[in-house]
Design an enzyme around this catalytic site. Sequence first.
Site, PDB file in Angstrom:
ATOM      1  N   LYS A  14       0.828  -1.217   0.000  1.00 38.39           N
ATOM      2  CA  LYS A  14       0.000   0.000   0.000  1.00 38.39           C
ATOM      3  C   LYS A  14       0.861   1.266   0.000  1.00 38.39           C
ATOM      4  O   LYS A  14       0.598   2.193  -0.756  1.00 38.39           O
ATOM      5  CB  LYS A  14      -0.904   0.052   1.239  1.00 38.39           C
ATOM      6  CG  LYS A  14      -1.931  -1.044   1.333  1.00 38.39           C
ATOM      7  CD  LYS A  14      -2.932  -0.772   2.448  1.00 38.39           C
ATOM      8  CE  LYS A  14      -2.316  -0.676   3.834  1.00 38.39           C
ATOM      9  NZ  LYS A  14      -1.673  -1.908   4.319  1.00 38.39           N
ATOM     10  N   ARG A  89      -8.804   1.251   9.801  1.00 34.92           N
ATOM     11  CA  ARG A  89      -8.317  -0.085  10.125  1.00 34.92           C
ATOM     12  C   ARG A  89      -9.278  -0.846  11.028  1.00 34.92           C
ATOM     13  O   ARG A  89      -9.012  -1.994  11.366  1.00 34.92           O
ATOM     14  CB  ARG A  89      -6.979   0.045  10.850  1.00 34.92           C
ATOM     15  CG  ARG A  89      -5.763  -0.303  10.004  1.00 34.92           C
ATOM     16  CD  ARG A  89      -4.575  -0.150  10.900  1.00 34.92           C
ATOM     17  NE  ARG A  89      -3.391  -0.832  10.482  1.00 34.92           N
ATOM     18  CZ  ARG A  89      -2.409  -0.285   9.788  1.00 34.92           C
ATOM     19  NH1 ARG A  89      -2.513   0.940   9.349  1.00 34.92           N
ATOM     20  NH2 ARG A  89      -1.324  -0.974   9.522  1.00 34.92           N
ATOM     21  N   ARG A 128      11.569  -6.082   4.146  1.00 40.31           N
ATOM     22  CA  ARG A 128      11.507  -4.635   3.919  1.00 40.31           C
ATOM     23  C   ARG A 128      12.610  -3.896   4.691  1.00 40.31           C
ATOM     24  O   ARG A 128      12.870  -4.169   5.851  1.00 40.31           O
ATOM     25  CB  ARG A 128      10.130  -4.139   4.386  1.00 40.31           C
ATOM     26  CG  ARG A 128       9.907  -2.666   4.203  1.00 40.31           C
ATOM     27  CD  ARG A 128       8.452  -2.351   4.124  1.00 40.31           C
ATOM     28  NE  ARG A 128       7.721  -2.622   5.361  1.00 40.31           N
ATOM     29  CZ  ARG A 128       6.397  -2.547   5.450  1.00 40.31           C
ATOM     30  NH1 ARG A 128       5.670  -2.243   4.403  1.00 40.31           N
ATOM     31  NH2 ARG A 128       5.795  -2.802   6.585  1.00 40.31           N
ATOM     32  N   ARG A 161      12.186  -1.651  10.162  1.00 38.51           N
ATOM     33  CA  ARG A 161      11.226  -1.123  11.131  1.00 38.51           C
ATOM     34  C   ARG A 161      11.126  -2.056  12.325  1.00 38.51           C
ATOM     35  O   ARG A 161      11.146  -3.271  12.166  1.00 38.51           O
ATOM     36  CB  ARG A 161       9.840  -1.002  10.468  1.00 38.51           C
ATOM     37  CG  ARG A 161       9.591   0.323   9.826  1.00 38.51           C
ATOM     38  CD  ARG A 161       8.355   0.320   8.978  1.00 38.51           C
ATOM     39  NE  ARG A 161       7.149  -0.181   9.641  1.00 38.51           N
ATOM     40  CZ  ARG A 161       5.945  -0.141   9.087  1.00 38.51           C
ATOM     41  NH1 ARG A 161       5.787   0.369   7.868  1.00 38.51           N
ATOM     42  NH2 ARG A 161       4.889  -0.598   9.714  1.00 38.51           N
ATOM     43  N   ARG A 172       0.751  -8.725  13.574  1.00 34.67           N
ATOM     44  CA  ARG A 172       0.050  -7.675  12.827  1.00 34.67           C
ATOM     45  C   ARG A 172      -0.954  -8.276  11.844  1.00 34.67           C
ATOM     46  O   ARG A 172      -2.025  -7.729  11.613  1.00 34.67           O
ATOM     47  CB  ARG A 172       1.066  -6.786  12.099  1.00 34.67           C
ATOM     48  CG  ARG A 172       1.819  -5.879  13.062  1.00 34.67           C
ATOM     49  CD  ARG A 172       3.049  -5.286  12.427  1.00 34.67           C
ATOM     50  NE  ARG A 172       2.771  -4.415  11.311  1.00 34.67           N
ATOM     51  CZ  ARG A 172       3.650  -4.110  10.364  1.00 34.67           C
ATOM     52  NH1 ARG A 172       4.874  -4.623  10.399  1.00 34.67           N
ATOM     53  NH2 ARG A 172       3.330  -3.298   9.410  1.00 34.67           N
TER      54      ARG A 172
HETATM   55  P1  AMP Z   1       1.495   0.925   8.839  1.00 36.96           P
HETATM   56  O1  AMP Z   1       2.714   1.684   8.470  1.00 36.96           O
HETATM   57  O2  AMP Z   1       0.251   1.401   8.140  1.00 36.96           O
HETATM   58  O3  AMP Z   1       1.658  -0.583   8.742  1.00 36.96           O
HETATM   59  O4  AMP Z   1       1.229   1.243  10.392  1.00 36.96           O
HETATM   60  C1  AMP Z   1       2.182   0.885  11.390  1.00 36.96           C
HETATM   61  C2  AMP Z   1       1.517   0.796  12.750  1.00 36.96           C
HETATM   62  O5  AMP Z   1       0.944   2.078  13.095  1.00 36.96           O
HETATM   63  C3  AMP Z   1       0.349  -0.177  12.851  1.00 36.96           C
HETATM   64  O6  AMP Z   1       0.773  -1.504  13.074  1.00 36.96           O
HETATM   65  C4  AMP Z   1      -0.422   0.403  14.035  1.00 36.96           C
HETATM   66  O7  AMP Z   1       0.213   0.104  15.266  1.00 36.96           O
HETATM   67  C5  AMP Z   1      -0.278   1.904  13.804  1.00 36.96           C
HETATM   68  N1  AMP Z   1      -1.370   2.428  12.952  1.00 36.96           N
HETATM   69  C6  AMP Z   1      -1.282   2.978  11.700  1.00 36.96           C
HETATM   70  N2  AMP Z   1      -2.484   3.328  11.231  1.00 36.96           N
HETATM   71  C7  AMP Z   1      -3.370   3.003  12.209  1.00 36.96           C
HETATM   72  C8  AMP Z   1      -4.787   3.103  12.325  1.00 36.96           C
HETATM   73  N3  AMP Z   1      -5.543   3.611  11.333  1.00 36.96           N
HETATM   74  N4  AMP Z   1      -5.350   2.660  13.474  1.00 36.96           N
HETATM   75  C9  AMP Z   1      -4.634   2.161  14.488  1.00 36.96           C
HETATM   76  N5  AMP Z   1      -3.300   2.021  14.441  1.00 36.96           N
HETATM   77  C10 AMP Z   1      -2.663   2.438  13.318  1.00 36.96           C
END
Ligand code: AMP
Length: 223
Positions: A14, A89, A128, A161, A172
């Site tokens: 994404k 989410r 990654r 990360r 996750r």
């Molecule tokens: P991502 O980079 O989108 O995979 O987000 C990394 C982490 O940020 C996720 O595993 C969550 O802990 C937090 N996070 C990002 N977006 C959200 C969201 N919309 N709701 C809750 N937690 C989020």
Amino acid sequence: MLRIVLLGPPGAGKGTQAERLAAELGVPHISTGDILRQAVAKGTELGLRAKEIMESGQLVSDEIMLGIIRERLARPDSQRGFILDGYPRTIPQAEALDGLLSECAEPPVVIVNMELDREELVRRIAGRRSCPNCGAVYNVYSQPPRRQGVCDVCQAGLMQRADDHEETVRKRLDVYDRQTRPLLDHYAGRLTRVDGQGAPDAVFERLTELVRAAAGLRQGHRT
Ligand code: AMP
């Protein structure tokens, strides 16, 4: 005005695709994960609250996320449209977003779901690496940098990360199945499905074509 919500499990690509699509369409790429990571890096109050939750693979609360997204969507650049990556989410987040977007009488939002099988997701996330300096993203399996561990663009050392280690990745994906996958039913009938398999260029081609068709855009159109 082009408003796109990009859904899909972690590792589906994404972030990479949203970045390219945003450049192609001339709208901002809004990644809630990036916003949270920046807050963590700066050590703000939000960052301090989010850090442990993110590192354990859990979700930050709906209330905090709504505050973030409401503020971000109110900024001037979002008035041209946007690509949302990583929000919503959960069902309450989707309902909150429906509420926020219904306040403006604009054309409908394009909801895209990127799909990929689970083992490929784990491989993609665990491989990654990203540049802490310029943000470029690589993958040790499918898109390695020219020199191992070094950014092609700015020569900084690449990092993994904290939440991309295999054990957290599986957590996750479980969180995704439990809390985020139900969004596919929430948006049933409005979803554009994109196969996330294959090289980034091939996925991008499929994605832009489907988004243009769903939004009723002609080739080469910028908002
Ligand atoms: P991502 O980079 O989108 O995979 O987000 C990394 C982490 O940020 C996720 O595993 C969550 O802990 C937090 N996070 C990002 N977006 C959200 C969201 N919309 N709701 C809750 N937690 C989020």
